[in-house]
Scaffold this motif. Sequence first.
Motif, PDB file in Angstrom:
ATOM      1  N   GLU A  17       0.850  -1.186   0.000  1.00 14.71           N
ATOM      2  CA  GLU A  17       0.000   0.000   0.000  1.00 14.71           C
ATOM      3  C   GLU A  17       0.893   1.246   0.000  1.00 14.71           C
ATOM      4  O   GLU A  17       1.910   1.284   0.692  1.00 14.71           O
ATOM      5  CB  GLU A  17      -0.900  -0.016   1.238  1.00 14.71           C
ATOM      6  CG  GLU A  17      -1.609   1.283   1.567  1.00 14.71           C
ATOM      7  CD  GLU A  17      -2.509   1.762   0.443  1.00 14.71           C
ATOM      8  OE1 GLU A  17      -2.513   2.977   0.185  1.00 14.71           O
ATOM      9  OE2 GLU A  17      -3.208   0.922  -0.175  1.00 14.71           O
ATOM     10  N   SER A  45       0.428   4.219   1.266  1.00 18.79           N
ATOM     11  CA  SER A  45       0.479   4.790   2.619  1.00 18.79           C
ATOM     12  C   SER A  45       0.841   6.269   2.635  1.00 18.79           C
ATOM     13  O   SER A  45       1.523   6.750   3.546  1.00 18.79           O
ATOM     14  CB  SER A  45       1.470   4.009   3.497  1.00 18.79           C
ATOM     15  OG  SER A  45       1.143   2.643   3.544  1.00 18.79           O
ATOM     16  N   GLU A  67      -1.714  11.940   3.008  1.00 14.35           N
ATOM     17  CA  GLU A  67      -2.979  12.488   2.524  1.00 14.35           C
ATOM     18  C   GLU A  67      -3.770  11.414   1.796  1.00 14.35           C
ATOM     19  O   GLU A  67      -3.284  10.794   0.853  1.00 14.35           O
ATOM     20  CB  GLU A  67      -2.708  13.655   1.569  1.00 14.35           C
ATOM     21  CG  GLU A  67      -3.980  14.280   1.010  1.00 14.35           C
ATOM     22  CD  GLU A  67      -3.715  15.206  -0.176  1.00 14.35           C
ATOM     23  OE1 GLU A  67      -4.512  16.128  -0.397  1.00 14.35           O
ATOM     24  OE2 GLU A  67      -2.717  14.984  -0.887  1.00 14.35           O
ATOM     25  N   ARG A  68      -4.996  11.207   2.218  1.00  9.93           N
ATOM     26  CA  ARG A  68      -5.883  10.303   1.492  1.00  9.93           C
ATOM     27  C   ARG A  68      -6.307  10.952   0.169  1.00  9.93           C
ATOM     28  O   ARG A  68      -6.176  12.162   0.002  1.00  9.93           O
ATOM     29  CB  ARG A  68      -7.116   9.994   2.340  1.00  9.93           C
ATOM     30  CG  ARG A  68      -6.823   9.226   3.623  1.00  9.93           C
ATOM     31  CD  ARG A  68      -8.001   9.260   4.589  1.00  9.93           C
ATOM     32  NE  ARG A  68      -8.116  10.560   5.243  1.00  9.93           N
ATOM     33  CZ  ARG A  68      -9.040  11.465   4.956  1.00  9.93           C
ATOM     34  NH1 ARG A  68      -9.955  11.211   4.033  1.00  9.93           N
ATOM     35  NH2 ARG A  68      -9.066  12.628   5.590  1.00  9.93           N
ATOM     36  N   TYR A 123     -11.720  10.233   0.149  1.00  8.96           N
ATOM     37  CA  TYR A 123     -11.727   8.825   0.556  1.00  8.96           C
ATOM     38  C   TYR A 123     -11.526   8.705   2.068  1.00  8.96           C
ATOM     39  O   TYR A 123     -10.785   9.492   2.673  1.00  8.96           O
ATOM     40  CB  TYR A 123     -10.576   8.069  -0.114  1.00  8.96           C
ATOM     41  CG  TYR A 123     -10.773   7.708  -1.560  1.00  8.96           C
ATOM     42  CD1 TYR A 123     -11.675   8.385  -2.381  1.00  8.96           C
ATOM     43  CD2 TYR A 123     -10.019   6.688  -2.136  1.00  8.96           C
ATOM     44  CE1 TYR A 123     -11.821   8.045  -3.717  1.00  8.96           C
ATOM     45  CE2 TYR A 123     -10.151   6.346  -3.476  1.00  8.96           C
ATOM     46  CZ  TYR A 123     -11.056   7.029  -4.260  1.00  8.96           C
ATOM     47  OH  TYR A 123     -11.195   6.694  -5.575  1.00  8.96           O
ATOM     48  N   SER A 124     -12.144   7.683   2.629  1.00 10.66           N
ATOM     49  CA  SER A 124     -11.764   7.250   3.975  1.00 10.66           C
ATOM     50  C   SER A 124     -10.506   6.401   3.851  1.00 10.66           C
ATOM     51  O   SER A 124     -10.147   5.950   2.757  1.00 10.66           O
ATOM     52  CB  SER A 124     -12.886   6.435   4.611  1.00 10.66           C
ATOM     53  OG  SER A 124     -13.046   5.199   3.903  1.00 10.66           O
ATOM     54  N   ARG A 125      -9.815   6.175   4.973  1.00 15.32           N
ATOM     55  CA  ARG A 125      -8.628   5.321   4.902  1.00 15.32           C
ATOM     56  C   ARG A 125      -9.008   3.913   4.474  1.00 15.32           C
ATOM     57  O   ARG A 125      -8.252   3.244   3.755  1.00 15.32           O
ATOM     58  CB  ARG A 125      -7.911   5.313   6.247  1.00 15.32           C
ATOM     59  CG  ARG A 125      -6.576   4.579   6.233  1.00 15.32           C
ATOM     60  CD  ARG A 125      -5.571   5.209   5.287  1.00 15.32           C
ATOM     61  NE  ARG A 125      -5.095   6.508   5.740  1.00 15.32           N
ATOM     62  CZ  ARG A 125      -4.198   7.243   5.088  1.00 15.32           C
ATOM     63  NH1 ARG A 125      -3.678   6.808   3.947  1.00 15.32           N
ATOM     64  NH2 ARG A 125      -3.834   8.427   5.556  1.00 15.32           N
ATOM     65  N   ARG A 126     -10.174   3.430   4.856  1.00 14.13           N
ATOM     66  CA  ARG A 126     -10.614   2.103   4.427  1.00 14.13           C
ATOM     67  C   ARG A 126     -10.786   2.072   2.905  1.00 14.13           C
ATOM     68  O   ARG A 126     -10.407   1.085   2.245  1.00 14.13           O
ATOM     69  CB  ARG A 126     -11.931   1.728   5.118  1.00 14.13           C
ATOM     70  CG  ARG A 126     -12.544   0.397   4.648  1.00 14.13           C
ATOM     71  CD  ARG A 126     -11.626  -0.780   4.961  1.00 14.13           C
ATOM     72  NE  ARG A 126     -12.125  -2.019   4.421  1.00 14.13           N
ATOM     73  CZ  ARG A 126     -12.909  -2.891   5.090  1.00 14.13           C
ATOM     74  NH1 ARG A 126     -13.287  -2.605   6.332  1.00 14.13           N
ATOM     75  NH2 ARG A 126     -13.310  -3.994   4.540  1.00 14.13           N
ATOM     76  N   VAL A 132      -9.154   3.886   0.800  1.00 14.62           N
ATOM     77  CA  VAL A 132      -7.799   3.888   0.240  1.00 14.62           C
ATOM     78  C   VAL A 132      -7.272   2.459   0.174  1.00 14.62           C
ATOM     79  O   VAL A 132      -6.698   2.035  -0.835  1.00 14.62           O
ATOM     80  CB  VAL A 132      -6.870   4.775   1.089  1.00 14.62           C
ATOM     81  CG1 VAL A 132      -5.422   4.631   0.626  1.00 14.62           C
ATOM     82  CG2 VAL A 132      -7.301   6.236   1.011  1.00 14.62           C
ATOM     83  N   PHE A 133      -7.475   1.704   1.248  1.00 19.93           N
ATOM     84  CA  PHE A 133      -6.983   0.328   1.286  1.00 19.93           C
ATOM     85  C   PHE A 133      -7.748  -0.580   0.334  1.00 19.93           C
ATOM     86  O   PHE A 133      -7.168  -1.466  -0.292  1.00 19.93           O
ATOM     87  CB  PHE A 133      -7.033  -0.208   2.720  1.00 19.93           C
ATOM     88  CG  PHE A 133      -5.765   0.025   3.483  1.00 19.93           C
ATOM     89  CD1 PHE A 133      -4.904  -1.020   3.767  1.00 19.93           C
ATOM     90  CD2 PHE A 133      -5.408   1.293   3.895  1.00 19.93           C
ATOM     91  CE1 PHE A 133      -3.718  -0.810   4.448  1.00 19.93           C
ATOM     92  CE2 PHE A 133      -4.228   1.526   4.580  1.00 19.93           C
ATOM     93  CZ  PHE A 133      -3.369   0.466   4.852  1.00 19.93           C
ATOM     94  N   GLY A 193      -6.534  -1.292   6.945  1.00 20.28           N
ATOM     95  CA  GLY A 193      -6.034  -0.004   7.412  1.00 20.28           C
ATOM     96  C   GLY A 193      -4.733  -0.178   8.167  1.00 20.28           C
ATOM     97  O   GLY A 193      -4.132  -1.266   8.177  1.00 20.28           O
ATOM     98  N   PHE A 194      -4.293   0.877   8.810  1.00 25.26           N
ATOM     99  CA  PHE A 194      -3.005   0.832   9.482  1.00 25.26           C
ATOM    100  C   PHE A 194      -3.019   0.014  10.771  1.00 25.26           C
ATOM    101  O   PHE A 194      -1.975  -0.204  11.370  1.00 25.26           O
ATOM    102  CB  PHE A 194      -2.510   2.248   9.763  1.00 25.26           C
ATOM    103  CG  PHE A 194      -2.125   2.999   8.517  1.00 25.26           C
ATOM    104  CD1 PHE A 194      -1.412   2.376   7.508  1.00 25.26           C
ATOM    105  CD2 PHE A 194      -2.489   4.320   8.343  1.00 25.26           C
ATOM    106  CE1 PHE A 194      -1.063   3.050   6.348  1.00 25.26           C
ATOM    107  CE2 PHE A 194      -2.142   5.009   7.193  1.00 25.26           C
ATOM    108  CZ  PHE A 194      -1.429   4.372   6.195  1.00 25.26           C
TER     109      PHE A 194
END
Length: 776
Positions: A198, A200, A203-204, A282-285, A287-288, A692-693
């Motif tokens: 990813e 990472s 910024e999303r 985007y949410s971080r989810r 993004v993943f 996610g992280f």
Amino acid sequence: MTAAPTTPLSEHSLPGDRRSIIGGSSRRIDSHGKLTGETRYAEDITLPGMVHIYVLRSPHPHARLLELDTSQAERMPGVVRVITAEDVPGENGLTGYSQDEPVLTPVGDTLRQVGAPLALVVGDTWEQARLAAQAVRVEYQLLPHVYTVDEALQEGGVRIYPNGNILNTFQAAHGDLQAAFERCEVVLEAEYDTSFQEHSALEREAVLGYLDEEGRVTVVGATHEPHWQQGYIAQALGVDASQVRVIVPPTGGSFGGKQDPWPLVATGLVTHLLRRPARLAYSRREVFDATPKRHPYHAHLKVGATAQGELVALQARILANTGAYDSAGYYIPNYAVTGVSGPYAWQAVDLQAQVVYTNAPKCGQFRGFGAPQGVFPIECALDELSLALNIDPLELRLHNRLQQGAISALGYPVAESLACREVLEALRPRYQHFQAEAEAFNAAHPDGELRMGVGMAGMWYRFGKSGSLRIPSFAELAQDGHFIVYCSAPDYGQGIKTVMVQLAGEVLGERPERIELVNADTALTPDSNVQGASRATYFVGSSVVNAAENLKSEILAMAGEMLDRDPAGLALKEGRVASRAEPAIGLALAEVAGEFDRLGKPRKIAGVFDLSPLFPEATRPEYIPLFVTGAQAAQVLVDMETGLVRVQRMAAVHDVGRLINPKDAHGQIVGAMMMGIGSALLEEYIPGKSTGFSDYILPLIDAAPEIEVIFIETPSYHGPFGAKGVGETAILPTAPAIINAISRAIGVRLRRIPATPPRVLELVRGNSGRYGLQKP
């Protein structure tokens, strides 16, 4: 051509004869705003009447979309519109970037990954849009899915696309391979694996859309190629590209991930249909789930050498997992083959790479774009070979380095200066020092739980990515006497805006504070074409230098007439044109600008960097062979009881051609190495599990080793002031250097990354990583 003398240069010892701008560690021109919080990123901008976009995505890795009922969602409070595939006025696709990937999946079509987009729910607030998305009724037909290339290539297995699961194949071969292997006294045959990664970025993904003062659909979002995005958006909207404007805002990291056009196209679509400002964040989810990852490779190598350490034959078969959609994965096989061949002289090669569809997340451009995963297996294989031959691994590479002008494994010579010898020689004392420390440590702790190991790796990296060889830019003398540079070299954290100002300032004799940069706005700047693959400084920078030189000539000619002096005897310096012989005689640049206007002459002058005459279209290779080289050494400490690895020290030697900004170049290399440490030891995106992280592990500051960076300056043949690309190169040798160090520490060969503690411990206890050596 003959390269100029090469000089090793550490970041702590810049020569005293450096010019004040080029080679000086200029402060970034955007640093103040970022440090004070004044910089506004796309997600920080709010416009009157702005709506918010929520993307309805598939929760399944493979399913057919049978029904999509948005009627209930459209009646919910605050909902402005729900947009589906039927609403796309132009092409529902990303032709030119990702074949067969829709903007929105139509009913009756197939969703090929978790996160594939079905609809855009638009609301007055993000929360209203999110709640309405839950009211959309969706019916799926679940289909079998595959995440690995082995599964995807099984006969009679899951068919992701009608024409099969192989996206593209590339191969390079020359010489009599069978005869070459028969000459070899040692042959290594082994398999190597890398993982999904990813990006990472801090910024999303976030994009803003609005209609500008001329009614153009304007999309503000991070990208490496705004003019390309302009085209993708226009084709989806069914309008001429002139009706679309793309602006690249300050960007909080990309590493290649934000080359994906989908979020910009989606935002442009909403703005076009509603004629209102719109934001997609985007949410971080998300993004993943939905953004591109690094392509995992499975590589099978067969390498042969003589007993004296002469590399003779190389056979490679690489399978790259591109996930569910193309996303520029079509080009990956060429990068894989290029990376695995290395800067070495082979008598015969047979190299093939294929990129394969699966139902994993789409993979795309990621720092090094396909090269790190190819460098990893060959550099590990050379380390194994050096052990079998009882030859120092640095000497093995040095002896077999590709000579300037020689035919490479790709079938043609490199078109840039090569510094293989200089790089390896500069690394030698650090590498030997690391080895001496490791030998002393292990001798002092013969029965201890900790073992120290040292490894090294080399590499070459091609920054001649496919793209235009003719790059335009402009330089302007403003009315008040300051300068304005117009180009398209997006800055996503690498400091390229500062570099462009430095290059112009060097030509124009002006401080960076008096040079204004207009950058990456399709309405204001020329199309500088693709800026991936570390092309920006070399290609766009050269164009900026040419524009500045052309403007300088016009200014000196005008001032010469005004002063009745020969222009050759005049010089530009800090807001003035003055006589070299009599500095008191001169003019303010504002006076010169006024004379341009009085005579009706343009103050904005074009420049161009054009390599096409050197590489005629009829004979040029698919990718221009512009390469840089580098090498790294790593010292690691391995806990034999837990499998935990600590990278103690690293040394990195990289040829940069000519340093433009030493501080930024140092930062680029250290940042790339930290990313390489993550890929070597920690980072592994697992489809269906990584969200996610909390379950994707990145190296933190306490994982940073002591790093020494050494610059080699072998001037380029064509780059600005001799500069080459540097942004991506340093990630390539990091992982193999670390893995070679671990393997030597534990006495067992690692061939899969990341080398997590359980994997290291399994090898230590089971000794299952035995060498794949053959004695013909």
